[in-house]
Scaffold this active site. Structure first.
Site, PDB file in Angstrom:
ATOM      1  CB  SER A 290      -0.979  -0.010   1.187  1.00 12.41           C
ATOM      2  OG  SER A 290      -1.905  -1.054   1.011  1.00 12.41           O
TER       3      SER A 290
ATOM      4  CE  LYS B 144      -8.435  -6.072   5.785  1.00  8.00           C
ATOM      5  NZ  LYS B 144      -8.817  -6.648   4.484  1.00  8.00           N
TER       6      LYS B 144
ATOM      7  CG  ASN C  70     -10.483  -1.629   3.560  1.00  6.41           C
ATOM      8  OD1 ASN C  70     -11.428  -0.865   3.739  1.00  6.41           O
ATOM      9  ND2 ASN C  70      -9.936  -1.800   2.369  1.00  6.41           N
TER      10      ASN C  70
ATOM     11  CG  ASP D  66     -10.849  -5.329   1.566  1.00 10.13           C
ATOM     12  OD1 ASP D  66      -9.924  -4.710   0.992  1.00 10.13           O
ATOM     13  OD2 ASP D  66     -10.716  -5.862   2.686  1.00 10.13           O
TER      14      ASP D  66
ATOM     15  N   GLY E 187     -12.945 -13.390   6.975  1.00 10.12           N
ATOM     16  CA  GLY E 187     -13.341 -11.997   6.771  1.00 10.12           C
ATOM     17  C   GLY E 187     -13.387 -11.600   5.300  1.00 10.12           C
TER      18      GLY E 187
ATOM     19  NE  ARG F 265      -9.162 -25.986   6.346  1.00 10.78           N
ATOM     20  CZ  ARG F 265      -7.976 -25.464   6.588  1.00 10.78           C
ATOM     21  NH1 ARG F 265      -6.897 -25.960   5.994  1.00 10.78           N
ATOM     22  NH2 ARG F 265      -7.842 -24.444   7.399  1.00 10.78           N
TER      23      ARG F 265
ATOM     24  CE1 TYR G  42      -0.105  -8.627  -2.529  1.00  7.99           C
ATOM     25  CE2 TYR G  42      -2.460  -8.770  -2.080  1.00  7.99           C
ATOM     26  CZ  TYR G  42      -1.207  -8.332  -1.732  1.00  7.99           C
ATOM     27  OH  TYR G  42      -1.038  -7.608  -0.592  1.00  7.99           O
TER      28      TYR G  42
HETATM   29  N1  LIG Z   1      -6.151  -8.984  -2.723  1.00  5.84           N
HETATM   30  C1  LIG Z   1      -6.668  -8.299  -1.734  1.00  5.84           C
HETATM   31  O1  LIG Z   1      -6.830  -7.063  -1.794  1.00  5.84           O
HETATM   32  C2  LIG Z   1      -7.133  -9.019  -0.477  1.00  5.84           C
HETATM   33  C3  LIG Z   1      -8.009  -8.389   0.431  1.00  5.84           C
HETATM   34  C4  LIG Z   1      -8.422  -9.104   1.557  1.00  5.84           C
HETATM   35  C5  LIG Z   1      -7.941 -10.385   1.784  1.00  5.84           C
HETATM   36  N2  LIG Z   1      -7.080 -10.954   0.881  1.00  5.84           N
HETATM   37  C6  LIG Z   1      -6.570 -12.326   1.088  1.00  5.84           C
HETATM   38  O2  LIG Z   1      -7.661 -13.204   1.284  1.00  5.84           O
HETATM   39  C7  LIG Z   1      -7.224 -14.335   2.054  1.00  5.84           C
HETATM   40  C8  LIG Z   1      -8.220 -14.662   3.162  1.00  5.84           C
HETATM   41  O3  LIG Z   1      -8.213 -13.626   4.126  1.00  5.84           O
HETATM   42  P1  LIG Z   1      -9.124 -13.712   5.448  1.00  5.84           P
HETATM   43  O4  LIG Z   1      -8.865 -12.472   6.201  1.00  5.84           O
HETATM   44  O5  LIG Z   1     -10.518 -14.045   5.107  1.00  5.84           O
HETATM   45  O6  LIG Z   1      -8.460 -14.957   6.189  1.00  5.84           O
HETATM   46  P2  LIG Z   1      -9.086 -15.849   7.354  1.00  5.84           P
HETATM   47  O7  LIG Z   1     -10.160 -15.102   8.079  1.00  5.84           O
HETATM   48  O8  LIG Z   1      -7.909 -16.382   8.108  1.00  5.84           O
HETATM   49  O9  LIG Z   1      -9.817 -17.068   6.563  1.00  5.84           O
HETATM   50  C9  LIG Z   1      -9.051 -18.044   5.981  1.00  5.84           C
HETATM   51  C10 LIG Z   1      -9.962 -19.056   5.246  1.00  5.84           C
HETATM   52  O10 LIG Z   1      -9.090 -19.866   4.459  1.00  5.84           O
HETATM   53  C11 LIG Z   1      -9.458 -21.241   4.672  1.00  5.84           C
HETATM   54  N3  LIG Z   1      -8.231 -22.023   4.436  1.00  5.84           N
HETATM   55  C12 LIG Z   1      -6.978 -21.745   4.876  1.00  5.84           C
HETATM   56  N4  LIG Z   1      -6.121 -22.682   4.400  1.00  5.84           N
HETATM   57  C13 LIG Z   1      -6.843 -23.559   3.657  1.00  5.84           C
HETATM   58  C14 LIG Z   1      -6.513 -24.731   2.892  1.00  5.84           C
HETATM   59  N5  LIG Z   1      -5.245 -25.180   2.801  1.00  5.84           N
HETATM   60  N6  LIG Z   1      -7.510 -25.360   2.222  1.00  5.84           N
HETATM   61  C15 LIG Z   1      -8.789 -24.899   2.272  1.00  5.84           C
HETATM   62  N7  LIG Z   1      -9.159 -23.792   2.980  1.00  5.84           N
HETATM   63  C16 LIG Z   1      -8.198 -23.137   3.664  1.00  5.84           C
HETATM   64  C17 LIG Z   1      -9.979 -21.293   6.077  1.00  5.84           C
HETATM   65  O11 LIG Z   1     -10.792 -22.447   6.203  1.00  5.84           O
HETATM   66  P3  LIG Z   1     -11.256 -23.007   7.645  1.00  5.84           P
HETATM   67  O12 LIG Z   1     -12.436 -22.179   8.058  1.00  5.84           O
HETATM   68  O13 LIG Z   1     -11.604 -24.425   7.362  1.00  5.84           O
HETATM   69  O14 LIG Z   1     -10.063 -22.850   8.547  1.00  5.84           O
HETATM   70  C18 LIG Z   1     -10.772 -19.966   6.145  1.00  5.84           C
HETATM   71  O15 LIG Z   1     -12.061 -20.113   5.589  1.00  5.84           O
HETATM   72  C19 LIG Z   1      -5.819 -13.974   2.572  1.00  5.84           C
HETATM   73  O16 LIG Z   1      -4.865 -14.645   1.773  1.00  5.84           O
HETATM   74  C20 LIG Z   1      -5.743 -12.478   2.358  1.00  5.84           C
HETATM   75  O17 LIG Z   1      -4.411 -12.043   2.148  1.00  5.84           O
HETATM   76  C21 LIG Z   1      -6.667 -10.296  -0.231  1.00  5.84           C
END
Ligand SMILES: NC(=O)c1ccc[n+]([C@@H]2O[C@H](COP(=O)([O-])OP(=O)(O)OC[C@H]3O[C@@H](n4cnc5c(N)ncnc54)[C@H](OP(=O)(O)O)[C@@H]3O)[C@@H](O)[C@H]2O)c1
Length: 285
Positions: A25, A74, A95, A111, A140, A162, A228
């Site tokens: 950022s 967040k 965010n 987002d 989230g 999962r 990414y």
């Molecule tokens: N590009 C962007 O601007 C942007 C913006 C926001 C977020 N993101 C990305 O989005 C991703 C998720 O963020 P979050 O905040 O939602 O994370 P989070 O709250 O930790 O949620 C993670 C999710 O991933 C699942 N998971 C993790 N490892 C897995 C695997 N090996 N196989 C299947 N499912 C798996 C978890 O499943 P369980 O419930 O079964 O544990 C959970 O549903 C991150 O990588 C983050 O960097 C990107």
């Protein structure tokens, strides 16, 4: 061109996260500031994991225009605000915090706008209203994406996770047509979708491969990955091998930054600042 000297008139904003060191950022916002000739600066802040509230209380009052907020703060950002936009409330996370001069704090979430902007840039003509959209993950990021897609007219969001119980809890928390699936039922969830979005952290830094039957999607489906790093994850590689159109997480990151920039500095980011090329260079190993 370089930025003007920093003075008492310089507008200050930033991003708070833990860790924040690798955030793209500052690179994106400072490139836009420089290209637009705006007297502003954007800095990374790394508050202690247990000290986010104290950190925010120290900023309120308007000397700092606002901050973007990333993991793991967040939800805390939403909780510490005095007012909350509808989209931040629906996403149950913020965010973006804007510090007003009277001491109030506005929480927002860009987002979802970033997600929709990424589709608009990389899958032109895609319409969220065209059919069901499957989201992998129930954290989230999945919640924010689901709320934004429903708001954009998506007729049905399918949360595929999962841990089925988390998918069910998320489906129950959202208003609109949202259905929960476990990963073993992913092929069923993918059968007639307009898009599939990976909102899990699987694939981040090449770790934790995601097993998802993308071959079950129609040939017209657009496949998006929020991760990414790497830019083309194994998930996107597979989608491309199947001939599907793809959207990457960097486009979403830049898409969520644009409305934040406007909130901090009072104008939209300039065209032609080449922030994607700069970010790609920074992502090189
Ligand atoms: N590009 C962007 O601007 C942007 C913006 C926001 C977020 N993101 C990305 O989005 C991703 C998720 O963020 P979050 O905040 O939602 O994370 P989070 O709250 O930790 O949620 C993670 C999710 O991933 C699942 N998971 C993790 N490892 C897995 C695997 N090996 N196989 C299947 N499912 C798996 C978890 O499943 P369980 O419930 O079964 O544990 C959970 O549903 C991150 O990588 C983050 O960097 C990107």
């Amino acid at each position: 061109m370089s930025r003007p000297p920093i003075t008492g008139a310089t507008m200050v904003a930033g991003v708070a996260g833990a860790p924040v060191r690798h955030s793209l950022s500052p690179l994106i916002h400072n490139a836009w500031l420089e290209a637009a000739g705006i007297d502003g600066i954007y800095v990374p802040f790394g508050p202690p994991a247990d000290g986010f509230d104290r950190f925010v209380m120290g900023l309120r009052g308007g000397a700092v225009r606002g901050i973007n907020v990333t993991l793991p703060f967040k939800e805390q950002a939403l909780a510490c605000a005095t007012s909350v936009t509808a989209r931040a409330r629906e996403a149950a996370a913020a965010n973006l915090l804007i510090f007003q001069s009277n001491g109030t704090i506005l929480a927002d979430n860009t987002d979802g706008l970033g997600l929709l902007a990424a589709f608009a840039v990389q899958a032109p003509g895609f319409d969220a209203a065209a059919g069901p959209i499957a989201i992998l993950g129930a954290g989230g990021a999945a919640r924010g994406a689901a709320a934004a897609l429903l708001g954009a007219g998506c007729p049905e969001v399918r949360i595929v996770n999962r841990t089925l119980a988390k998918a069910e809890a998320l489906a129950g928390a959202l208003e609109g047509q949202v259905v929960a699936f476990g990963l073993p039922a992913a092929a069923e969830a993918f059968a007639d979708v307009a898009a599939v979005i990976n909102a899990t952290s699987a694939g981040l830094d090449g770790k934790g491969q995601l097993e998802a039957p993308l071959e079950a999607t129609p040939g017209t489906a657009v496949i998006m990955d929020m991760v990414y790093k790497p830019l083309v994850t194994p998930f996107l590689h597979w989608a491309q091998a199947l001939g599907r159109r793809t959207v990457d997480g960097l486009a979403m990151l830049i898409g969520q930054a644009a409305p934040s920039f406007e909130a901090f500095y009072g104008e939209a980011p300039p065209q032609g600042a080449h922030v994607r090329a700069l970010a790609l260079k920074a992502l090189e190993p």
